[in-house]
Design a protein around this motif. Structure first.
Motif, mmCIF file in Angstrom:
data_model
loop_
_atom_site.group_PDB
_atom_site.id
_atom_site.type_symbol
_atom_site.label_atom_id
_atom_site.label_comp_id
_atom_site.label_asym_id
_atom_site.label_seq_id
_atom_site.Cartn_x
_atom_site.Cartn_y
_atom_site.Cartn_z
ATOM 1 N N VAL A 111 -53.152 58.329 -53.187
ATOM 2 C CA VAL A 111 -53.694 59.649 -53.542
ATOM 3 C C VAL A 111 -55.133 59.509 -54.036
ATOM 4 N N GLY A 112 -55.413 58.447 -54.799
ATOM 5 C CA GLY A 112 -56.769 58.210 -55.265
ATOM 6 C C GLY A 112 -57.732 57.966 -54.120
ATOM 7 N N GLY A 142 -48.445 70.595 -50.686
ATOM 8 C CA GLY A 142 -49.728 70.070 -51.127
ATOM 9 C C GLY A 142 -50.413 69.268 -50.042
ATOM 10 N N ALA A 143 -49.625 68.471 -49.315
ATOM 11 C CA ALA A 143 -50.187 67.695 -48.207
ATOM 12 C C ALA A 143 -50.723 68.620 -47.122
ATOM 13 N N ALA A 144 -49.958 69.654 -46.797
ATOM 14 C CA ALA A 144 -50.392 70.599 -45.768
ATOM 15 C C ALA A 144 -51.657 71.334 -46.197
ATOM 16 N N ALA A 145 -51.715 71.750 -47.463
ATOM 17 C CA ALA A 145 -52.890 72.480 -47.948
ATOM 18 C C ALA A 145 -54.139 71.608 -47.917
ATOM 19 N N THR A 146 -53.991 70.348 -48.303
ATOM 20 C CA THR A 146 -55.145 69.442 -48.291
ATOM 21 C C THR A 146 -55.642 69.220 -46.869
ATOM 22 N N GLY A 147 -54.722 68.967 -45.944
ATOM 23 C CA GLY A 147 -55.117 68.772 -44.553
ATOM 24 C C GLY A 147 -55.742 70.020 -43.949
ATOM 25 N N ALA A 148 -55.177 71.193 -44.253
ATOM 26 C CA ALA A 148 -55.727 72.441 -43.720
ATOM 27 C C ALA A 148 -57.110 72.723 -44.289
ATOM 28 N N ALA A 149 -57.317 72.401 -45.569
ATOM 29 C CA ALA A 149 -58.640 72.595 -46.174
ATOM 30 C C ALA A 149 -59.681 71.740 -45.462
ATOM 31 N N LEU A 150 -59.308 70.508 -45.122
ATOM 32 C CA LEU A 150 -60.242 69.652 -44.394
ATOM 33 C C LEU A 150 -60.501 70.203 -42.999
ATOM 34 N N MET A 202 -54.907 66.470 -40.102
ATOM 35 C CA MET A 202 -53.517 66.104 -39.831
ATOM 36 C C MET A 202 -53.201 64.699 -40.337
ATOM 37 N N LEU A 203 -54.116 63.755 -40.145
ATOM 38 C CA LEU A 203 -53.880 62.400 -40.634
ATOM 39 C C LEU A 203 -53.774 62.385 -42.158
ATOM 40 N N ILE A 204 -54.644 63.125 -42.831
ATOM 41 C CA ILE A 204 -54.577 63.209 -44.298
ATOM 42 C C ILE A 204 -53.254 63.837 -44.727
ATOM 43 N N ALA A 205 -52.848 64.909 -44.047
ATOM 44 C CA ALA A 205 -51.585 65.569 -44.402
ATOM 45 C C ALA A 205 -50.399 64.634 -44.204
ATOM 46 N N LEU A 206 -50.378 63.887 -43.100
ATOM 47 C CA LEU A 206 -49.284 62.949 -42.853
ATOM 48 C C LEU A 206 -49.232 61.865 -43.923
ATOM 49 N N ALA A 207 -50.403 61.368 -44.309
ATOM 50 C CA ALA A 207 -50.434 60.313 -45.331
ATOM 51 C C ALA A 207 -49.930 60.836 -46.667
ATOM 52 N N ASP A 243 -48.032 63.412 -47.203
ATOM 53 C CA ASP A 243 -46.611 63.733 -47.096
ATOM 54 C C ASP A 243 -45.763 62.477 -47.221
ATOM 55 N N ARG A 244 -46.219 61.388 -46.611
ATOM 56 C CA ARG A 244 -45.491 60.116 -46.716
ATOM 57 C C ARG A 244 -45.524 59.610 -48.157
ATOM 58 N N LEU A 245 -46.658 59.750 -48.808
ATOM 59 C CA LEU A 245 -46.762 59.310 -50.203
ATOM 60 C C LEU A 245 -45.868 60.134 -51.117
ATOM 61 N N ALA A 246 -45.593 61.385 -50.724
ATOM 62 C CA ALA A 246 -44.772 62.262 -51.552
ATOM 63 C C ALA A 246 -43.283 62.161 -51.248
ATOM 64 N N THR A 247 -42.892 61.302 -50.292
ATOM 65 C CA THR A 247 -41.476 61.151 -49.957
ATOM 66 C C THR A 247 -40.704 60.630 -51.169
ATOM 67 N N PRO A 248 -39.561 61.252 -51.511
ATOM 68 C CA PRO A 248 -38.800 60.795 -52.681
ATOM 69 C C PRO A 248 -38.411 59.324 -52.597
ATOM 70 N N VAL A 249 -38.461 58.645 -53.725
ATOM 71 C CA VAL A 249 -38.076 57.232 -53.796
ATOM 72 C C VAL A 249 -36.557 57.142 -53.846
ATOM 73 N N PRO A 250 -35.927 56.321 -52.976
ATOM 74 C CA PRO A 250 -34.470 56.161 -53.049
ATOM 75 C C PRO A 250 -34.028 55.706 -54.436
ATOM 76 N N SER A 251 -32.999 56.349 -54.970
ATOM 77 C CA SER A 251 -32.549 56.027 -56.321
ATOM 78 C C SER A 251 -32.000 54.608 -56.428
ATOM 79 N N ALA A 252 -31.554 54.046 -55.282
ATOM 80 C CA ALA A 252 -30.981 52.700 -55.321
ATOM 81 C C ALA A 252 -32.034 51.602 -55.211
ATOM 82 N N MET A 253 -33.284 51.955 -55.137
ATOM 83 C CA MET A 253 -34.342 50.953 -54.987
ATOM 84 C C MET A 253 -34.436 50.117 -56.258
ATOM 85 N N PRO A 254 -34.577 48.805 -56.124
ATOM 86 C CA PRO A 254 -34.726 47.948 -57.301
ATOM 87 C C PRO A 254 -35.949 48.363 -58.128
ATOM 88 N N PRO A 255 -35.904 48.155 -59.451
ATOM 89 C CA PRO A 255 -37.014 48.584 -60.326
ATOM 90 C C PRO A 255 -38.358 47.991 -59.930
#
Length: 820
Positions: free
Chosen positions: A652-653, A367-375, A619-624, A626-638
């Motif tokens: 994303v907004g 999704g990140a790649a598609a958005t960046g490529a569309a731009l 590319m900057l939009i795609a990188l951002a 992609d970073r926002l879509a990085t999985p959250v570590p399961s051990a992260m405090p609530p």
């Protein structure tokens, strides 16, 4: 949790016999070091069926720096490593096997490598200087070496010991790489190293001490399993989630089709008014190329326009790379359909090519790649040129050229990749030389910035890159030598093209909205651009602001620093040699002044340099994203997890709010001016002796301001020749490039009358000049179609020729065989 200096991650499956002593050895070593680092030790139990988890739990209870991550079953070493690394907080991350076959004391050797600037250090049993205390069985060792050879040949050239379980990583990069990983088994070691190589993060192999430990979980057959996993990964990298990629490609095609929907309704009878006269010109280019192909004529020259001097087609943007392959379409359906096919499919192909490059080299999230490529492909400048400049929107070769250059930087198959790069560049030259020059400028700016930020990568890359570029030139130059000689030294060649002093962008154009953007305003865009086809910036202030925020947020990444420099430099260059400060009379010298008089650059419309920003912003939009879509570590405090999710939704907004205002609107199209029956029905053949080389002279002559006669000519299947025209050609003794034919007395007179609507008092001198021009053009008939100022034009021609015009099949004609 606050960051620590070092995280140690141990994947464990049924390791109750070896885990306890290993944990104690690691803790003792780290605590004994003077001014030792702060550390954490993470044991990931991969569904053990023995007491492994209990041993780790007791160690964690005794020392809070040790923690246990429990799995819900046995999923494989790769899955366990991923869970452990993503749960880590260390500035550096060491992954080691539970048996400590490489003793923990070897950490010091790996630390030195990272201190030298490497992003990862691999403990190796195969490098000179390594020592092996206890060998495996001879057969097992031979099988392991053979399997390892195949693995590094297939996936990670240059790393001899990919499977040694003792590796130290930069923490942030390790977490990014493991988050992007997909394999669950032993192949994850190779997948992570491949990710580092692809991102340009330097990896080194360090010799270590190693001893075979009884009870090792690695079997010789596991190398076959690794190869199978890598084959699966390779297949996915070539066709990952194939349906998604097809969906993205289909989406790009749908956007391109919607953009031209108003022309696809009836391509032969619809015209893009914002194309000015360019649509007529481009259809003529496609038609003349198809004719040259069918008649086996020289595709680099023609006298069908600007007779008798002709037109140097190589010095014009005829796009032989598309107009030749599409010649059958032109023969069957006409140049209007052929041009529409080229622009619609070319635009979709360009977006797909950027998407492929982003997925392969930049981000993993589709999704990140598609958005960046569309731009990158549908940014406002691209939509502006989509009216009439296929050479600036059909850019699918540019991402392929960039990717091939990156392969050269990696030093892989330098000769082969150099040959391919040379062939790609050759083809792009026949698609558009100016876009290639702008792309080269963008790549050079990025390379210079990246080399400053990552000198280690630059030192490793410059030799194979230079060698590969030499190979590419050796392949390209012989193929393009003759066409380029014809372009710069052949008939009707020219030195440069005059564009005037108003070809640069206003700084306000970078922050405003283009006419065909959702938030665009026609009056504002017109005031800040040369014409509707040259709205070369207009990214809008929300996107520019977002790009700045992304740059600050991801500043630690070298690629972001290089992209930011490229965007800023391209934007400044696009302002031209003189920068007019908005709302003032202040004029500042611009950096383009350093290039404006240089060969090649002197013909470039400097405002177009801002188009380089389109893929950079993508590319900057795609990188951002992609970073926002990085999985959250399961051990992260609530609480931290909640903050992370809120930040992601906000990010994303923000991307949506920046992109929605520049969503492109379908291009406007109107009914085309009808071709007069005199032309359409072939009546002209009775009045033009084509065997004697006579020409049909429209009144006024076709020029860049009014080139409808080119449409007459294509409708007549190029059956007659025209004086004048719309093209680039030489003028004056210095052979300076101008738009259209060199002015002559009669052509100037008729053009001025059409513009003013007033007839001119004709003298004998005018009559002599007219006869001279008609003889020069070898005119057979003059043709005046109904148009503004046609009464004044008709009266003037009557007076000039001393004969009254005759009304024939919808036009006024004057027979002047041979110009008499």
């Amino acid at each position: 949790m606050s960051p620590v200096d070092l995280s140690i991650v141990i994947p464990a499956y049924n390791e109750e016999r070896r885990l306890g002593p290993s944990l104690e050895a690691i803790r003792a070593y780290l605590d004994a070091a003077p001014e030792g680092p702060s550390w954490e030790l993470i044991v990931v139990d991969d569904g053990s069926t023995d007491g492994t988890a209990d041993i780790a739990a007791r160690a964690a209870a005794a020392d809070p720096r040790i923690q246990l991550v429990r799995g819900d079953g046995n999923h494989g070493k790769g899955h366990a490593l991923r869970q452990g690394v993503l749960a880590s907080y260390g500035r550096r991350v060491l992954v080691t096997d539970a048996d400590l076959a490489a003793p923990i004391e070897e950490l010091e050797t790996l630390e030195k490598a990272l201190a030298d600037g490497y992003a990862a250090a691999v403990g190796s049993r195969a490098r000179p200087g390594a020592s092996i205390g206890v060998h495996q069985h001879r057969l097992r060792e031979l099988l392991g070496r053979g399997g390892n050879f195949l693995i590094r040949t297939v996936a990670v050239p240059g790393i001899r010991d990919t499977q040694c379980g003792f590796k130290l990583f930069d923490g942030d990069r390790a977490r990014a790489a493991f988050a992007a990983s997909r394999l669950r088994g032993w192949g994850i070691d190779v997948e992570i190293l491949h990710h580092f190589r692809r991102e340009g993060w330097p990896v080194t192999e360090v010799p270590v001490r190693w001893s075979h430990q009884e009870g090792s979980k690695v079997r010789p057959t596991d190398y076959v399993r690794v190869l199978a996993e890598l084959t699966t990964l390779r297949t996915r990298s070539l066709r990952p989630i194939r349906r998604v990629d097809l969906l993205v490609t289909g989406l790009f095609l749908a956007i391109a089709t919607a953009l031209y929907a108003n022309r696809w309704v009836s391509p032969n009878h619809r015209y893009l008014p914002d194309a000015l006269q360019d649509q007529n010109q481009w259809e003529w280019f496609f038609q003349v190329t198809a004719r040259n192909v069918s008649h086996l004529d020289n595709p680099l020259f023609t006298t069908l326009q600007n007779h008798p001097d002709g037109v140097n087609l190589m010095a014009n943007t005829v796009m032989l790379g598309l107009s030749v392959p599409l010649a059958p379409v032109t023969w069957l359906f006409g140049p209007a359909v052929s041009l529409n096919v080229a622009m619609t499919l070319g635009l979709a192909a360009t977006a797909t090519a950027w998407y492929w490059l982003f997925v392969r080299r930049l981000v993993r999230h589709r999704g990140a790649a598609a958005t960046g490529a569309a731009l990158a492909a549908f940014a406002p400048p691209m939509i502006s040129h989509a009216h009439a400049h296929p050479n600036f929107i059909v850019l699918f070769m540019i991402p392929l050229i960039i990717e091939r250059a990156l392969r050269l930087c990696e030093g892989r198959h330098v000769v082969r990749n150099g040959v391919v790069l040379g062939l790609f560049t050759t083809y792009q030259i026949f698609l558009g030389e100016e876009p290639l020059l702008l792309a080269a400028m963008g790549m050079l700016l990025f390379t210079a910035a990246y080399a400053v930020v990552r000198r280690d990568v630059a030192r490793a890359a410059w030799r194979p890159l230079a060698r590969g570029l030499g190979v590419a030139l050796a392949v390209c130059l012989p193929l393009v030598a003759y066409p380029l000689w014809w372009q710069f030294f052949g008939p009707q060649s020219y030195k440069s093209v005059l564009h005037g002093d108003n070809a640069g962008n206003s700084p306000l154009a970078l922050l405003s909205f283009a006419e065909r953007s959702l938030a665009g305003d026609a009056d504002t865009a017109a005031a800040l651009s040369m014409n509707p086809t040259e709205q070369n910036a207009f990214y809008g202030w929300p996107l520019v602001t977002l790009a700045l925020l992304i740059t600050v947020w991801l500043w630690r990444r070298a690629v972001v620093k290089a992209l930011a420099f490229t965007a800023v430099a391209a934007a400044l260059l696009s302002l031209g040699p003189k920068i007019r400060v908005p709302w003032t009379d202040v004029i500042l010298p611009g950096p383009w002044k350093l290039l404006s008089d240089r060969p090649l650059f002197e013909s470039v419309i400097e405002g177009r340099v801002a188009m380089v920003c389109a893929p950079v912003l993508g590319m900057l939009i795609a990188l951002a994203l992609d970073r926002l879509a990085t999985p959250v570590p399961s051990a992260m405090p609530p609480s931290a997890m909640l903050r992370t999710r809120v930040f992601r939704y906000a990010g994303v907004g923000a991307v949506a709010l920046a992109l929605i205002p520049i969503v492109p609107l379908p291009l406007k199209a109107v009914d085309r001016i009808d071709v007069p029956p005199f032309i359409a029905d072939g009546t002209w053949r009775q009045y033009v002796d084509t065997a004697a080389g006579e020409t049909l002279v429209p009144v006024p002559l076709p020029d860049p301001g009014y080139a409808e006669a080119l449409h007459w000519q294509t409708s007549a299947d190029l059956g007659f020749k025209l004086p004048g025209g719309y093209f680039n050609g030489p003028w004056g003794p210095d052979r300076v490039g101008i738009y259209g034919a060199p002015p002559r007395n009669l052509s100037n007179l008729l053009r001025d009358i059409r513009g003013t609507g007033r007839a001119v008092r004709i003298t004998d001198a005018w009559r002599r000049a007219a006869r001279e021009d008609l003889r020069f053009w070898n005119a057979g008939v003059l043709v005046l179609a109904p148009q503004p100022s046609d009464a004044a034009l008709r009266a003037t021609v009557d007076d000039l020729l001393g004969q009254r015009g005759k009304w024939v099949d919808g036009v006024w004609i004057w027979q002047v065989h041979g110009g008499s």
